[in-house]
Design a protein around this motif. Structure first.
Motif, mmCIF file in Angstrom:
data_model
loop_
_atom_site.group_PDB
_atom_site.id
_atom_site.type_symbol
_atom_site.label_atom_id
_atom_site.label_comp_id
_atom_site.label_asym_id
_atom_site.label_seq_id
_atom_site.Cartn_x
_atom_site.Cartn_y
_atom_site.Cartn_z
ATOM 1 N N ASP A 76 21.507 63.460 -8.954
ATOM 2 C CA ASP A 76 20.860 63.654 -7.655
ATOM 3 C C ASP A 76 20.030 62.446 -7.219
ATOM 4 O O ASP A 76 19.393 62.469 -6.169
ATOM 5 N N GLN A 77 20.043 61.394 -8.040
ATOM 6 C CA GLN A 77 19.319 60.175 -7.709
ATOM 7 C C GLN A 77 20.156 58.962 -8.103
ATOM 8 O O GLN A 77 20.934 59.023 -9.048
ATOM 9 N N VAL A 78 19.947 57.872 -7.376
ATOM 10 C CA VAL A 78 20.616 56.620 -7.740
ATOM 11 C C VAL A 78 19.728 55.459 -7.326
ATOM 12 O O VAL A 78 19.106 55.481 -6.264
ATOM 13 N N ILE A 79 19.634 54.479 -8.215
ATOM 14 C CA ILE A 79 18.920 53.240 -7.924
ATOM 15 C C ILE A 79 19.934 52.099 -7.935
ATOM 16 O O ILE A 79 20.726 51.981 -8.871
ATOM 17 N N VAL A 80 19.897 51.279 -6.916
ATOM 18 C CA VAL A 80 20.760 50.101 -6.817
ATOM 19 C C VAL A 80 19.897 48.863 -7.018
ATOM 20 O O VAL A 80 18.899 48.666 -6.315
ATOM 21 N N LEU A 81 20.258 48.047 -7.991
ATOM 22 C CA LEU A 81 19.518 46.831 -8.320
ATOM 23 C C LEU A 81 20.303 45.617 -7.841
ATOM 24 O O LEU A 81 21.493 45.478 -8.142
ATOM 25 N N TYR A 82 19.660 44.727 -7.096
ATOM 26 C CA TYR A 82 20.322 43.503 -6.649
ATOM 27 C C TYR A 82 19.408 42.311 -6.903
ATOM 28 O O TYR A 82 18.183 42.448 -7.043
ATOM 29 N N SER A 83 20.002 41.129 -6.991
ATOM 30 C CA SER A 83 19.226 39.933 -7.302
ATOM 31 C C SER A 83 19.974 38.694 -6.844
ATOM 32 O O SER A 83 21.207 38.666 -6.797
ATOM 33 N N THR A 84 19.216 37.660 -6.534
ATOM 34 C CA THR A 84 19.822 36.382 -6.160
ATOM 35 C C THR A 84 20.533 35.745 -7.350
ATOM 36 O O THR A 84 21.373 34.865 -7.180
ATOM 37 N N TYR A 85 20.212 36.188 -8.575
ATOM 38 C CA TYR A 85 20.842 35.643 -9.765
ATOM 39 C C TYR A 85 22.192 36.288 -10.074
ATOM 40 O O TYR A 85 22.934 35.778 -10.910
ATOM 41 N N PHE A 86 22.499 37.398 -9.443
ATOM 42 C CA PHE A 86 23.661 38.166 -9.861
ATOM 43 C C PHE A 86 24.974 37.513 -9.438
ATOM 44 O O PHE A 86 25.220 37.263 -8.264
ATOM 45 N N ASN A 87 25.799 37.236 -10.448
ATOM 46 C CA ASN A 87 27.199 36.892 -10.254
ATOM 47 C C ASN A 87 27.981 37.703 -11.272
ATOM 48 O O ASN A 87 27.427 38.597 -11.925
ATOM 49 N N GLY A 88 29.267 37.436 -11.421
ATOM 50 C CA GLY A 88 30.068 38.241 -12.338
ATOM 51 C C GLY A 88 29.541 38.252 -13.755
ATOM 52 O O GLY A 88 29.432 39.294 -14.393
ATOM 53 N N SER A 89 29.172 37.089 -14.279
ATOM 54 C CA SER A 89 28.686 36.995 -15.644
ATOM 55 C C SER A 89 27.352 37.703 -15.805
ATOM 56 O O SER A 89 27.109 38.403 -16.788
ATOM 57 N N ALA A 90 26.448 37.512 -14.841
ATOM 58 C CA ALA A 90 25.141 38.153 -14.913
ATOM 59 C C ALA A 90 25.270 39.673 -14.839
ATOM 60 O O ALA A 90 24.542 40.398 -15.528
ATOM 61 N N LEU A 91 26.185 40.169 -14.028
ATOM 62 C CA LEU A 91 26.368 41.622 -13.921
ATOM 63 C C LEU A 91 26.823 42.204 -15.258
ATOM 64 O O LEU A 91 26.334 43.255 -15.686
ATOM 65 N N ASP A 92 27.770 41.537 -15.903
ATOM 66 C CA ASP A 92 28.217 42.004 -17.220
ATOM 67 C C ASP A 92 27.051 42.052 -18.199
ATOM 68 O O ASP A 92 26.892 42.994 -18.971
ATOM 69 N N ASP A 93 26.239 41.008 -18.159
ATOM 70 C CA ASP A 93 25.110 40.899 -19.079
ATOM 71 C C ASP A 93 24.079 41.997 -18.828
ATOM 72 O O ASP A 93 23.649 42.700 -19.746
ATOM 73 N N VAL A 94 23.668 42.160 -17.583
ATOM 74 C CA VAL A 94 22.645 43.157 -17.243
ATOM 75 C C VAL A 94 23.154 44.567 -17.511
ATOM 76 O O VAL A 94 22.424 45.424 -18.027
ATOM 77 N N GLU A 95 24.409 44.810 -17.187
ATOM 78 C CA GLU A 95 24.983 46.134 -17.441
ATOM 79 C C GLU A 95 24.935 46.471 -18.932
ATOM 80 O O GLU A 95 24.502 47.557 -19.318
ATOM 81 N N SER A 96 25.364 45.522 -19.775
ATOM 82 C CA SER A 96 25.372 45.797 -21.208
ATOM 83 C C SER A 96 23.956 45.949 -21.748
ATOM 84 O O SER A 96 23.697 46.787 -22.618
ATOM 85 N N GLN A 97 23.003 45.161 -21.229
ATOM 86 C CA GLN A 97 21.613 45.311 -21.660
ATOM 87 C C GLN A 97 21.071 46.693 -21.311
ATOM 88 O O GLN A 97 20.448 47.359 -22.153
ATOM 89 N N LEU A 98 21.302 47.127 -20.097
ATOM 90 C CA LEU A 98 20.760 48.415 -19.670
ATOM 91 C C LEU A 98 21.401 49.588 -20.417
ATOM 92 O O LEU A 98 20.734 50.569 -20.750
ATOM 93 N N ILE A 99 22.697 49.490 -20.687
ATOM 94 C CA ILE A 99 23.350 50.536 -21.474
ATOM 95 C C ILE A 99 22.717 50.612 -22.858
ATOM 96 O O ILE A 99 22.412 51.699 -23.370
ATOM 97 N N THR A 100 22.489 49.449 -23.472
ATOM 98 C CA THR A 100 21.854 49.412 -24.783
ATOM 99 C C THR A 100 20.451 49.995 -24.725
ATOM 100 O O THR A 100 20.065 50.818 -25.568
ATOM 101 N N TYR A 101 19.663 49.588 -23.741
ATOM 102 C CA TYR A 101 18.284 50.051 -23.652
ATOM 103 C C TYR A 101 18.200 51.547 -23.395
ATOM 104 O O TYR A 101 17.399 52.256 -24.022
ATOM 105 N N PHE A 102 19.010 52.053 -22.489
ATOM 106 C CA PHE A 102 18.978 53.495 -22.209
ATOM 107 C C PHE A 102 19.421 54.299 -23.434
ATOM 108 O O PHE A 102 18.862 55.353 -23.735
ATOM 109 N N THR A 103 20.440 53.803 -24.135
ATOM 110 C CA THR A 103 20.918 54.507 -25.318
ATOM 111 C C THR A 103 19.858 54.533 -26.406
ATOM 112 O O THR A 103 19.611 55.556 -27.041
ATOM 113 N N ALA A 104 19.202 53.390 -26.625
ATOM 114 C CA ALA A 104 18.159 53.315 -27.645
ATOM 115 C C ALA A 104 16.891 54.035 -27.224
ATOM 116 O O ALA A 104 16.114 54.490 -28.072
ATOM 117 N N ASP A 105 16.681 54.183 -25.926
ATOM 118 C CA ASP A 105 15.476 54.841 -25.422
ATOM 119 C C ASP A 105 15.468 56.325 -25.733
ATOM 120 O O ASP A 105 14.404 56.935 -25.849
#
Length: 443
Positions: A76-105
């Protein structure tokens, strides 16, 4: 100037997004920007993490009826994160970091509590970007991920551990099989998978990512060879940690066994299980037969293993492929397998060397780097032991690492009245360590 922005939306029962109060720039972000998005169910507490270049189109795809998780997760909620740094490589990196952090959290939650686009592909990362693939990675980590986690997700109650530094110290993060690997680590894993009839010694100094490589290798084997029997041999103090990591990340199948070498050997005496792959962490700590050993340690050498002199020789008989994470410069106690025995037991093994140092970073503005620092330590401690030939030691390291007189220098000297005493003390310490290495753990 802010390095990132967020767009917060609600999702109604008909799966429609609420665009009330959104400005035109934010609407453009939703339809035409590189973004990370996180769905959350306020009641179900389920999380879905993904990336897109057109969030509005991606949202429609998710709720087209083809994705079962979106039909039952009650987001029922969604947050969209955007940044001037985001390109294909950065998106892969941030996605994997957040998956790891949420799982460990929330490690007590089931694996399915955190969803992601093509989770199995993410956990494998075989085609993902390497850890040094884009130049803004440090800025993304410090200027985007850190404040986003603490100031946005933390303050809104979306996470249980808003202090990201605290979360990063957890083993579930440090050894996550979702972390992005270096190209070298990718190449080693691919080679191990492609050569199931070959055994490997993966040699690396402390901090070069041997244990992270181990968890990724288990993930790869579990995904690509689900019927393969895999044994992971770890030290006694790491069994529960390893079991938790594999459980939380969904790698705890019936074909994956975690335990000490003694447990694995004793279990196989009665059950006669043969493994496709045996992966050993800290293999320099494997035990050897000894008169002064505790009786329980020597029981493994009874019956069909009566002629063996160390655990490594036994493990070789229990698996088709043996992968050893090894540090030739580490030797903890006389009960460990000797370097000579290890070398003899691994004749015919493929040898690979991890070189990237993750725990050490040279101060900004220095002519030397972390590799020079590591090579300097090796030179100081092991130059007369004969061990450097068995490592990736580079004798041409930058000697400026020793000449630096600054307050943040790794080595060097300071012009104080006690300087000479400090240098003499350092020299004596090095000599003592070398003498100990030679006497107790000969090459």
């Amino acid at each position: 100037m802010a390095k990132f922005g967020v767009v917060s939306l609600s999702v109604d029962k008909e799966h429609q997004l609420n665009f009330d109060n959104l400005r035109e720039p934010e609407l453009r972000v939703l339809s035409n920007s590189n973004i990370i998005y996180i769905y959350r169910g306020s009641k179900s507490k389920k999380i879905y993490i993904g990336q897109s270049v057109n969030f509005l189109s991606r949202h429609s795809q998710h709720y087209s009826g083809a994705e079962e998780k979106f039909n039952v997760a009650d987001f029922d909620q969604v947050i969209v994160l955007y940044s001037t740094y985001f390109n294909g490589s950065a998106l892969d990196d941030v996605e994997s970091q957040l998956i790891t952090y949420f799982t460990a959290d929330n490690p007590k939650a089931k694996h399915q509590a955190v969803y992601a686009d093509d989770y199995n592909d993410i956990i494998n990362q075989t085609s993902g970007n390497s850890v040094n693939e884009y130049t803004e990675r440090e800025k993304v980590a410090t200027e985007v991920v850190l404040p986003f986690w603490e100031d946005v997700l933390g303050k809104r109650g979306w996470v249980n551990t808003p202090n990201l530094d605290l979360l990063r110290t957890k083993a579930l993060v440090k050894y996550s099989p979702i972390k992005q690997l270096t190209r070298q680590q990718h190449g080693i894993i691919d080679e191990i998978l492609d050569k199931p009839d070959k055994s490997f010694v993966i040699n690396g100094d402390a901090g070069t990512g041997k244990t992270v490589l181990l968890t990724h290798l288990v993930a790869e084997l579990s995904q690509k060879k689900p019927d393969a029997k895999i044994a992971i041999v770890v030290q006694p103090n790491w069994v529960k940690t390893a079991e938790e990591i594999f459980k939380v990340y969904g790698l705890n199948s019936a074909n994956v066994v975690v335990g000490t070498s003694i447990k694995l050997v004793n279990y196989n005496k009665d059950n006669h299980i043969h493994y496709d792959t045996i992966i050993v962490d800290e293999s320099h700590k494997l035990s050897r037969r000894g008169n002064k050993q505790h009786p329980s340690f020597n029981k493994v050498y009874e019956g069909k293993f009566a002629d063996e002199e160390n655990h490594l020789e036994i493990l070789k008989k229990l698996g088709d492929q043996v992968v050893l994470m090894y540090d030739v410069l580490q030797a903890i106690r006389p009960a460990n397998i000797s370097r000579a025995s290890f070398k003899s037991a691994t004749q015919g093994f493929e040898r690979r060397y991890l070189t990237t140092q993750f725990r050490i970073q040279a101060p900004v503005g220095k002519d030397y780097n972390s590799d020079d620092y590591i090579n300097g330590i090796k030179y100081l401690l092991y130059k007369d032991t004969g061990l450097l030939a068995e490592t990736n030691f580079n004798p041409d390291f930058n000697r400026d690492v020793f000449r630096d007189g600054g307050p943040d220098a790794y080595f060097g000297y300071f012009k104080t009245s006690h300087c000479e005493i400090c240098l003499i003390g350092l020299k004596k310490t090095v000599i003592l360590i070398q003498k100990t290495l030679t006497e107790y753990w000969p090459a």
